[in-house]
Design a protein around this motif. Structure first.
Motif: not given
Length: 324
Positions: A37-50, A292-305
């Motif tokens: 979970g730590a690997l997947a969650g943080n990798m998703l954060i990096v990819v989504a922001i990038s 969970l507490r940031n709308k911008d990150v959730k939007v970016a994650l929806r585009r990645v997943l």
């Protein structure tokens, strides 16, 4: 002769997280999902922001650095812990122990510095918005992030270098599932006065000084938010730093406990739990807290997943500083 003494212990014996055979399977089933979970969650954060141009701002640049730190920190410890649970404990070579010690201290120190830097970023954004573009320009951000990694690496090199000068001539059983400075000092048969002094200096700088600077930043932020007249404005201002404040609280709660933890007795078992918090639990929770507490990150994650759809919602750049 000194070199022979130093290499008298060629490997260390690591304890498993639990000595109860009936609990090892349970802990394995718990820690493996934590690591993945730590690997997947943080990798998703990096990819989504990038991949999301709207998140190419200083705050998310520092968040990317935090995600990378969490990935490498948990990867320094968790694979060995999982292996020891399968093999009912295990050994680690002298060189492997010093390598784990170096990288663990490097990443943990860098994370404390980065959290302070992220607090400063929120301070400039909220308290000095008209100067934000100048004070947090991309060259400045790159310089600050590079300084975080470099300063922590230098401090860790000094502490690890001092550790390699000690003699370990037995016993070689580490009462922990990882190589940490306090447990290794207990096994040394050389004077550790210089090591103790340098550890105190490092703890004061990375722990106390950075905590006070972070606290000062949030003191100014809270004072500035309270001066905002509208309730909606206060909520918007606080939403930009609430996630980071929660991560800081989680991180420093483990740091404070580790600093006051005695080096023997049942508290060593408690130390295993605390070490698990900052090497597995925190890296797993950090991406959840920020997403969970940031709308911008959730939007970016929806585009990645792919399973989440294309994310038609237009992101709100609530961290963009207005200079009008």
């Amino acid at each position: 002769m000194a070199a022979d003494n130093r290499t008298a212990v060629e490997e260390f014996v690591l304890q498993s997280f639990s000595q109860d055979p009936g609990l090892r399977g349970l802990f394995l089933a718990l820690f493996l999902p934590l690591y993945l979970g730590a690997l997947a969650g943080n990798m998703l954060i990096v990819v989504a922001i990038s991949l999301h141009p709207g998140l190419h701002t200083p705050m998310y640049f520092f968040l990317t650095n935090l995600a990378v730190l969490d990935i490498v920190c948990t990867s320094t410890v968790l694979p060995r812990l999982l292996e020891n649970l399968v093999e009912k404990g295990g050994t680690i070579s002298y060189g492997g122990c010093m390598t784990q010690l170096f990288f663990l201290m490097w990443f943990l120190g860098a994370e404390l510095l980065l959290l302070m830097l992220m607090a400063y970023d929120r301070y400039v954004d909220i308290c000095r918005p008209l100067h934000y573009r100048r004070l947090m320009s991309w060259p400045v951000c790159a310089l600050l992030a590079g300084g975080v990694w470099t300063v922590s690496a230098f401090s860790t090199s000094v502490l690890t270098g001092l550790m390699t000068r000690l003699s370990f001539c037995g016993p070689n059983q580490i009462r922990h599932f990882l190589c940490e400075v306090p447990t290794l000092l207990l096994l040394s048969c050389s004077p550790t006065t210089l090591n103790d002094i340098m550890i105190v200096i490092a703890d004061v700088y990375f722990g106390v000084v950075n905590f006070l600077l972070t606290l000062a930043s949030y003191g100014c932020i809270i004072a500035s938010i309270l001066r905002v007249r509208s309730a909606a404005g206060r909520r918007r201002a606080f939403s930009t730093c609430s996630s980071h404040l929660l991560v800081v609280t989680l991180c420093y709660s483990t740091v404070v406990y580790t600093s006051i933890l005695p080096g023997s007795g049942s508290s060593m078992e408690n130390g295993k739990v605390v070490a698990l918090l900052y090497t597995a639990v925190s890296p797993t929770l950090n991406p959840l807290i920020y997403s969970l507490r940031n709308k911008d990150v959730k939007v970016a994650l929806r585009r990645v997943l792919p399973a989440s759809g294309k994310g038609r919602e237009r992101p709100r750049w609530n961290l963009q500083v207005s200079t009008s």
